[in-house]
Design an enzyme around this catalytic site. Structure first.
Site, PDB file in Angstrom:
ATOM      1  N   HIS A 255      27.453  -3.987 -11.746  1.00 28.19           N
ATOM      2  CA  HIS A 255      28.331  -4.810 -10.909  1.00 28.19           C
ATOM      3  C   HIS A 255      27.637  -6.033 -10.317  1.00 28.19           C
ATOM      4  O   HIS A 255      28.272  -7.070 -10.126  1.00 28.19           O
ATOM      5  CB  HIS A 255      28.910  -3.981  -9.758  1.00 28.19           C
ATOM      6  CG  HIS A 255      29.914  -2.969 -10.202  1.00 28.19           C
ATOM      7  ND1 HIS A 255      30.781  -2.338  -9.333  1.00 28.19           N
ATOM      8  CD2 HIS A 255      30.186  -2.448 -11.429  1.00 28.19           C
ATOM      9  CE1 HIS A 255      31.553  -1.494 -10.002  1.00 28.19           C
ATOM     10  NE2 HIS A 255      31.206  -1.532 -11.277  1.00 28.19           N
ATOM     11  N   ASN A 256      26.355  -5.897  -9.946  1.00 20.91           N
ATOM     12  CA  ASN A 256      25.647  -6.979  -9.243  1.00 20.91           C
ATOM     13  C   ASN A 256      24.655  -7.715 -10.124  1.00 20.91           C
ATOM     14  O   ASN A 256      24.001  -8.645  -9.670  1.00 20.91           O
ATOM     15  CB  ASN A 256      24.890  -6.438  -8.023  1.00 20.91           C
ATOM     16  CG  ASN A 256      25.665  -5.431  -7.203  1.00 20.91           C
ATOM     17  OD1 ASN A 256      25.211  -4.300  -6.991  1.00 20.91           O
ATOM     18  ND2 ASN A 256      26.840  -5.816  -6.747  1.00 20.91           N
TER      19      ASN A 256
ATOM     20  N   ARG B 178      31.727 -13.039  -8.588  1.00 23.86           N
ATOM     21  CA  ARG B 178      31.090 -12.521  -7.370  1.00 23.86           C
ATOM     22  C   ARG B 178      29.582 -12.730  -7.435  1.00 23.86           C
ATOM     23  O   ARG B 178      28.955 -13.105  -6.439  1.00 23.86           O
ATOM     24  CB  ARG B 178      31.430 -11.038  -7.206  1.00 23.86           C
ATOM     25  CG  ARG B 178      32.926 -10.829  -6.994  1.00 23.86           C
ATOM     26  CD  ARG B 178      33.379  -9.428  -7.274  1.00 23.86           C
ATOM     27  NE  ARG B 178      34.823  -9.304  -7.156  1.00 23.86           N
ATOM     28  CZ  ARG B 178      35.513  -8.253  -7.572  1.00 23.86           C
ATOM     29  NH1 ARG B 178      34.903  -7.215  -8.123  1.00 23.86           N
ATOM     30  NH2 ARG B 178      36.828  -8.224  -7.439  1.00 23.86           N
TER      31      ARG B 178
ATOM     32  N   CYS C 221       7.901  -0.270  -1.929  1.00 25.61           N
ATOM     33  CA  CYS C 221       7.182  -0.206  -0.651  1.00 25.61           C
ATOM     34  C   CYS C 221       7.486   1.168  -0.062  1.00 25.61           C
ATOM     35  O   CYS C 221       7.969   2.052  -0.770  1.00 25.61           O
ATOM     36  CB  CYS C 221       7.539  -1.367   0.280  1.00 25.61           C
ATOM     37  SG  CYS C 221       9.217  -1.425   0.913  1.00 25.61           S
TER      38      CYS C 221
ATOM     39  N   ARG D 141      35.354  -9.219 -13.922  1.00 28.13           N
ATOM     40  CA  ARG D 141      35.644  -9.517 -12.521  1.00 28.13           C
ATOM     41  C   ARG D 141      34.390  -9.664 -11.676  1.00 28.13           C
ATOM     42  O   ARG D 141      34.442 -10.209 -10.562  1.00 28.13           O
ATOM     43  CB  ARG D 141      36.546  -8.425 -11.925  1.00 28.13           C
ATOM     44  CG  ARG D 141      35.867  -7.072 -11.721  1.00 28.13           C
ATOM     45  CD  ARG D 141      36.879  -6.011 -11.292  1.00 28.13           C
ATOM     46  NE  ARG D 141      36.261  -4.786 -10.826  1.00 28.13           N
ATOM     47  CZ  ARG D 141      35.786  -3.832 -11.616  1.00 28.13           C
ATOM     48  NH1 ARG D 141      35.833  -3.978 -12.945  1.00 28.13           N
ATOM     49  NH2 ARG D 141      35.257  -2.730 -11.109  1.00 28.13           N
TER      50      ARG D 141
ATOM     51  N   HIS E 240       0.827  -1.219   0.000  1.00 28.86           N
ATOM     52  CA  HIS E 240       0.000   0.000   0.000  1.00 28.86           C
ATOM     53  C   HIS E 240       0.856   1.262   0.000  1.00 28.86           C
ATOM     54  O   HIS E 240       0.517   2.251  -0.648  1.00 28.86           O
ATOM     55  CB  HIS E 240      -0.926   0.000   1.220  1.00 28.86           C
ATOM     56  CG  HIS E 240      -0.206  -0.181   2.518  1.00 28.86           C
ATOM     57  ND1 HIS E 240       0.375  -1.379   2.872  1.00 28.86           N
ATOM     58  CD2 HIS E 240       0.058   0.684   3.528  1.00 28.86           C
ATOM     59  CE1 HIS E 240       0.953  -1.249   4.055  1.00 28.86           C
ATOM     60  NE2 HIS E 240       0.784   0.002   4.471  1.00 28.86           N
TER      61      HIS E 240
HETATM   62  C1  RB5 Z   1       4.542  -0.065   5.585  1.00 28.71           C
HETATM   63  O1  RB5 Z   1       4.117   0.735   6.640  1.00 28.71           O
HETATM   64  C2  RB5 Z   1       6.067  -0.079   5.520  1.00 28.71           C
HETATM   65  O2  RB5 Z   1       6.586  -0.674   6.671  1.00 28.71           O
HETATM   66  C3  RB5 Z   1       6.532  -0.807   4.278  1.00 28.71           C
HETATM   67  O3  RB5 Z   1       6.000  -0.198   3.143  1.00 28.71           O
HETATM   68  C4  RB5 Z   1       8.036  -0.828   4.044  1.00 28.71           C
HETATM   69  O4  RB5 Z   1       8.587   0.434   4.165  1.00 28.71           O
HETATM   70  C5  RB5 Z   1       8.777  -1.863   4.793  1.00 28.71           C
HETATM   71  O5  RB5 Z   1       9.982  -2.057   4.616  1.00 28.71           O
END
Ligand code: RB5
Length: 146
Positions: A99-100, A137, A66, A133, A10
């Site tokens: 690199h990754n 890794r 997130c 290189r 969300h």
């Molecule tokens: C949600 O509140 C929050 O914890 C989530 O979106 C995130 O940041 C977690 O790592």
């Protein structure tokens, strides 16, 4: 052009929607694995979904959002074959591809603006894994998940 799985909780929903539109405008095929609203959900479910899509070959790459970009990256990284990186600037986004060989880019909607997020995603897509290189890794990273 790539097939790109996207997801968010969300707290990353609005930025995920925006990035999905940007990716479609760039010509990529977008596989939207939710969330499909800003109703409260749990970020591990959505990091896992993109991780499994990328590791299983349903998508070439993944983008997760997130609130911080951190928890959803931890979730995606639990899936073997995933190399997820939380980034909040263009340089980190470019370097984690070079690199990754990062295959899931993670962003925090509460930490950066949409313009920086778009620039970071574009820099990551435009960059290429440098191999050399870095090959051994990255192979060691992948072996940790086996
Ligand atoms: C949600 O509140 C929050 O914890 C989530 O979106 C995130 O940041 C977690 O790592």
């Amino acid at each position: 052009m790539s097939s790109i799985a996207v997801s968010s909780d969300h707290a990353g929903f609005a930025l995920k929607q925006h990035l999905a539109d940007v990716l479609r405008d760039l010509g990529h095929e977008v596989l939207d694995l939710g969330a499909h609203s800003a109703d409260r959900v749990d970020y591990p479910d959505f990091g896992e979904a993109v991780g499994r899509a990328v590791a299983g070959g349903d998508a070439d790459l993944g983008v997760c959002v997130c609130g911080s970009g951190l928890g959803i990256a931890m979730a995606a990284n639990k899936v073997p074959g995933v190399r997820a990186a939380p980034v909040h600037d263009v340089t980190s986004a470019r370097l984690t591809r070079q690199h990754n060989d990062c295959n899931v880019l993670c962003l925090g909607e509460r930490l950066i603006g949409a313009a920086v997020a778009v620039d970071a995603v574009r820099a990551w897509l435009d960059a290429e894994f440098e191999g050399g290189r870095h090959e051994g890794r990255v192979a060691k990273l992948d072996a940790l998940g086996e």
